[in-house]
Scaffold this motif. Sequence first.
Motif, PDB file in Angstrom:
ATOM      1  N   ILE A 121      41.635   3.768   8.397  1.00 39.09           N
ATOM      2  CA  ILE A 121      42.698   4.651   7.937  1.00 39.09           C
ATOM      3  C   ILE A 121      43.914   4.555   8.890  1.00 39.09           C
ATOM      4  O   ILE A 121      44.973   4.367   8.697  1.00 39.09           O
ATOM      5  CB  ILE A 121      42.033   6.232   8.161  1.00 39.09           C
ATOM      6  N   ILE A 122      43.521   4.259  10.186  1.00 36.16           N
ATOM      7  CA  ILE A 122      44.640   4.095  11.209  1.00 36.16           C
ATOM      8  C   ILE A 122      45.230   2.765  10.904  1.00 36.16           C
ATOM      9  O   ILE A 122      46.604   2.521  10.928  1.00 36.16           O
ATOM     10  CB  ILE A 122      44.267   4.266  12.599  1.00 36.16           C
ATOM     11  N   ASN A 123      44.469   1.721  10.747  1.00 38.42           N
ATOM     12  CA  ASN A 123      45.204   0.569  10.237  1.00 38.42           C
ATOM     13  C   ASN A 123      45.941   0.576   8.941  1.00 38.42           C
ATOM     14  O   ASN A 123      46.930  -0.121   8.933  1.00 38.42           O
ATOM     15  CB  ASN A 123      44.063  -0.508   9.943  1.00 38.42           C
ATOM     16  N   LYS A 124      45.596   1.336   8.206  1.00 36.58           N
ATOM     17  CA  LYS A 124      46.512   1.181   7.136  1.00 36.58           C
ATOM     18  C   LYS A 124      47.723   2.221   7.306  1.00 36.58           C
ATOM     19  O   LYS A 124      48.911   1.983   6.597  1.00 36.58           O
ATOM     20  CB  LYS A 124      45.636   2.144   5.955  1.00 36.58           C
ATOM     21  N   GLN A 125      47.305   3.143   8.206  1.00 34.24           N
ATOM     22  CA  GLN A 125      48.821   4.005   8.533  1.00 34.24           C
ATOM     23  C   GLN A 125      49.796   3.044   9.381  1.00 34.24           C
ATOM     24  O   GLN A 125      51.088   3.297   9.010  1.00 34.24           O
ATOM     25  CB  GLN A 125      48.431   5.270   9.322  1.00 34.24           C
ATOM     26  N   VAL A 126      49.450   2.318  10.066  1.00 33.98           N
ATOM     27  CA  VAL A 126      50.197   1.309  10.655  1.00 33.98           C
ATOM     28  C   VAL A 126      50.738   0.471  10.010  1.00 33.98           C
ATOM     29  O   VAL A 126      51.994   0.020   9.933  1.00 33.98           O
ATOM     30  CB  VAL A 126      49.273   0.606  11.851  1.00 33.98           C
ATOM     31  N   GLU A 127      50.124  -0.214   8.872  1.00 33.32           N
ATOM     32  CA  GLU A 127      50.583  -1.159   7.945  1.00 33.32           C
ATOM     33  C   GLU A 127      51.805  -0.310   7.153  1.00 33.32           C
ATOM     34  O   GLU A 127      52.706  -1.042   6.740  1.00 33.32           O
ATOM     35  CB  GLU A 127      49.573  -1.548   7.063  1.00 33.32           C
ATOM     36  N   GLN A 128      51.488   0.823   6.865  1.00 32.69           N
ATOM     37  CA  GLN A 128      52.478   1.572   5.862  1.00 32.69           C
ATOM     38  C   GLN A 128      53.900   1.716   6.827  1.00 32.69           C
ATOM     39  O   GLN A 128      55.044   1.656   5.977  1.00 32.69           O
ATOM     40  CB  GLN A 128      51.818   2.920   5.500  1.00 32.69           C
ATOM     41  N   PRO A 161      46.888  17.809  18.229  1.00 30.47           N
ATOM     42  CA  PRO A 161      47.603  16.598  18.258  1.00 30.47           C
ATOM     43  C   PRO A 161      48.882  16.800  19.081  1.00 30.47           C
ATOM     44  O   PRO A 161      49.527  17.885  19.087  1.00 30.47           O
ATOM     45  CB  PRO A 161      48.435  16.756  16.813  1.00 30.47           C
ATOM     46  N   PHE A 162      49.332  15.695  19.823  1.00 28.74           N
ATOM     47  CA  PHE A 162      50.420  15.525  20.746  1.00 28.74           C
ATOM     48  C   PHE A 162      51.370  14.454  20.077  1.00 28.74           C
ATOM     49  O   PHE A 162      50.813  13.474  19.539  1.00 28.74           O
ATOM     50  CB  PHE A 162      49.826  15.156  22.175  1.00 28.74           C
ATOM     51  N   LEU A 163      52.677  14.948  20.442  1.00 27.08           N
ATOM     52  CA  LEU A 163      53.784  14.040  20.043  1.00 27.08           C
ATOM     53  C   LEU A 163      53.864  12.988  21.290  1.00 27.08           C
ATOM     54  O   LEU A 163      54.568  11.919  21.245  1.00 27.08           O
ATOM     55  CB  LEU A 163      55.102  14.618  19.735  1.00 27.08           C
ATOM     56  N   CYS A 164      53.401  13.469  22.243  1.00 25.95           N
ATOM     57  CA  CYS A 164      53.285  12.288  23.856  1.00 25.95           C
ATOM     58  C   CYS A 164      51.872  12.572  24.232  1.00 25.95           C
ATOM     59  O   CYS A 164      51.557  13.573  24.658  1.00 25.95           O
ATOM     60  CB  CYS A 164      54.258  12.962  24.820  1.00 25.95           C
ATOM     61  N   ARG A 207      55.117  19.764   9.934  1.00 20.79           N
ATOM     62  CA  ARG A 207      55.274  18.907  11.264  1.00 20.79           C
ATOM     63  C   ARG A 207      54.479  17.651  11.263  1.00 20.79           C
ATOM     64  O   ARG A 207      54.815  16.838  12.437  1.00 20.79           O
ATOM     65  CB  ARG A 207      55.165  19.800  12.454  1.00 20.79           C
ATOM     66  N   LEU A 208      53.363  17.441  10.447  1.00 16.91           N
ATOM     67  CA  LEU A 208      52.419  16.519  10.620  1.00 16.91           C
ATOM     68  C   LEU A 208      53.061  15.268  10.303  1.00 16.91           C
ATOM     69  O   LEU A 208      52.724  13.984  10.956  1.00 16.91           O
ATOM     70  CB  LEU A 208      51.080  16.473   9.622  1.00 16.91           C
ATOM     71  N   ASN A 209      54.361  15.019   9.896  1.00 14.75           N
ATOM     72  CA  ASN A 209      54.879  13.734   9.509  1.00 14.75           C
ATOM     73  C   ASN A 209      55.702  13.047  10.690  1.00 14.75           C
ATOM     74  O   ASN A 209      56.290  12.145  10.626  1.00 14.75           O
ATOM     75  CB  ASN A 209      56.032  14.008   8.320  1.00 14.75           C
ATOM     76  N   MET A 210      55.764  13.919  11.844  1.00 13.03           N
ATOM     77  CA  MET A 210      56.189  13.572  12.987  1.00 13.03           C
ATOM     78  C   MET A 210      55.203  12.581  14.002  1.00 13.03           C
ATOM     79  O   MET A 210      55.335  12.301  14.983  1.00 13.03           O
ATOM     80  CB  MET A 210      56.726  14.608  13.958  1.00 13.03           C
ATOM     81  N   LEU A 211      53.838  12.504  13.428  1.00 12.52           N
ATOM     82  CA  LEU A 211      53.185  12.026  14.175  1.00 12.52           C
ATOM     83  C   LEU A 211      53.093  10.361  14.145  1.00 12.52           C
ATOM     84  O   LEU A 211      53.822  10.133  13.215  1.00 12.52           O
ATOM     85  CB  LEU A 211      51.607  12.433  13.724  1.00 12.52           C
ATOM     86  N   PHE A 212      52.598   9.962  15.076  1.00 13.02           N
ATOM     87  CA  PHE A 212      52.691   8.245  15.307  1.00 13.02           C
ATOM     88  C   PHE A 212      51.323   7.960  14.191  1.00 13.02           C
ATOM     89  O   PHE A 212      50.545   8.667  13.869  1.00 13.02           O
ATOM     90  CB  PHE A 212      52.030   7.766  16.707  1.00 13.02           C
ATOM     91  N   PRO A 213      51.399   6.748  13.843  1.00 10.16           N
ATOM     92  CA  PRO A 213      50.666   6.239  12.902  1.00 10.16           C
ATOM     93  C   PRO A 213      49.266   5.803  13.677  1.00 10.16           C
ATOM     94  O   PRO A 213      48.155   5.503  12.886  1.00 10.16           O
ATOM     95  CB  PRO A 213      50.936   4.816  12.322  1.00 10.16           C
ATOM     96  N   MET A 214      49.025   5.960  14.765  1.00 10.80           N
ATOM     97  CA  MET A 214      47.795   5.735  15.738  1.00 10.80           C
ATOM     98  C   MET A 214      47.253   7.277  15.799  1.00 10.80           C
ATOM     99  O   MET A 214      46.119   7.286  16.538  1.00 10.80           O
ATOM    100  CB  MET A 214      48.203   5.303  17.093  1.00 10.80           C
ATOM    101  N   GLY A 235      49.612   6.367  26.336  1.00 15.99           N
ATOM    102  CA  GLY A 235      49.425   5.246  25.353  1.00 15.99           C
ATOM    103  C   GLY A 235      50.170   5.504  23.971  1.00 15.99           C
ATOM    104  O   GLY A 235      49.782   4.489  23.269  1.00 15.99           O
ATOM    105  N   ALA A 236      50.935   6.468  23.773  1.00 17.58           N
ATOM    106  CA  ALA A 236      51.453   6.580  22.707  1.00 17.58           C
ATOM    107  C   ALA A 236      52.095   5.710  22.013  1.00 17.58           C
ATOM    108  O   ALA A 236      52.099   5.383  20.836  1.00 17.58           O
ATOM    109  CB  ALA A 236      52.382   7.987  22.552  1.00 17.58           C
ATOM    110  N   TYR A 237      52.601   4.498  22.792  1.00 11.52           N
ATOM    111  CA  TYR A 237      53.478   3.716  22.283  1.00 11.52           C
ATOM    112  C   TYR A 237      52.837   2.328  22.374  1.00 11.52           C
ATOM    113  O   TYR A 237      53.254   1.200  22.078  1.00 11.52           O
ATOM    114  CB  TYR A 237      54.652   3.664  23.130  1.00 11.52           C
ATOM    115  N   LYS A 238      51.563   2.488  22.414  1.00 10.99           N
ATOM    116  CA  LYS A 238      50.661   1.171  22.720  1.00 10.99           C
ATOM    117  C   LYS A 238      49.520   1.349  21.626  1.00 10.99           C
ATOM    118  O   LYS A 238      49.846   1.644  20.645  1.00 10.99           O
ATOM    119  CB  LYS A 238      49.983   1.171  24.103  1.00 10.99           C
ATOM    120  N   ASP A 239      48.420   0.681  21.782  1.00 10.85           N
ATOM    121  CA  ASP A 239      47.356   0.638  20.716  1.00 10.85           C
ATOM    122  C   ASP A 239      46.460   1.577  21.433  1.00 10.85           C
ATOM    123  O   ASP A 239      45.197   1.279  20.885  1.00 10.85           O
ATOM    124  CB  ASP A 239      46.897  -0.970  21.045  1.00 10.85           C
ATOM    125  N   ILE A 240      46.705   2.845  21.636  1.00  7.62           N
ATOM    126  CA  ILE A 240      45.819   3.755  21.811  1.00  7.62           C
ATOM    127  C   ILE A 240      45.770   4.801  20.906  1.00  7.62           C
ATOM    128  O   ILE A 240      46.856   5.296  20.447  1.00  7.62           O
ATOM    129  CB  ILE A 240      45.794   4.415  23.248  1.00  7.62           C
TER     130      ILE A 240
END
Length: 193
Positions: A182-189, A122-125, A153-160, A128-133
């Motif tokens: 799963i990702i749609n649910k993470q984004v909604e949360q 997993p990468f923090l950067c 550290r996993l709580n630092m990940l993006f919902p995507m 497209g991390a701030y887009k819909d990728i």
Amino acid sequence: MNFKFNAEHTFFTSDTHFNHANIIGFCNRPFKDVEQMNEALIVNWNSIIGADDTVFHLGDFCLGGAAEWTKVLDRLNGKIYLILGNHDLKNIRQGFVSRFEHVAMQMFIEVGKQKIYLNHNPFLCYGGAYKDIWQLFGHVHSGPFNTGKDKPRLNMLFPMQYDVGVDNNGFAPVSFEQVKRIINKQVEQTKKE
């Protein structure tokens, strides 16, 4: 090479660690030995994956030499793309590149209209991390049985981002549609927080 794939026939997994006896203890996997683990992983894989399906395996596929890799690969359904994990490098040098559709350190693909970045870690950067990728990964062995050093550290990940590893997904590959839900649910949360 065309890196666009059909959503209905695209699956993801990681960290099968076929033939890796120590992974059972490291990750609290519910298997008595490596033979039981290998068999469960193969049965689970083949119950989901058909001959024409595409599977992106995001690393740490198998330990051992040619005999061990061949024994596993001969039994798995689907067209397998391998993203190399930290345990794969030694074995892949033994001539297994030709057994996969494609082998790479990372890939950027499109499934339907969804852009996805694939890497073992997993990468923090990432692009497209701030887009819909999306970024799909493995390595961290998250899931109900693991309390590994990466968990805090996993709580630092993006919902995507999502861990497609077997420890996090019932010891089986996950479909594009499952990951999408799963990702749609993470984004909604995240929007509610």
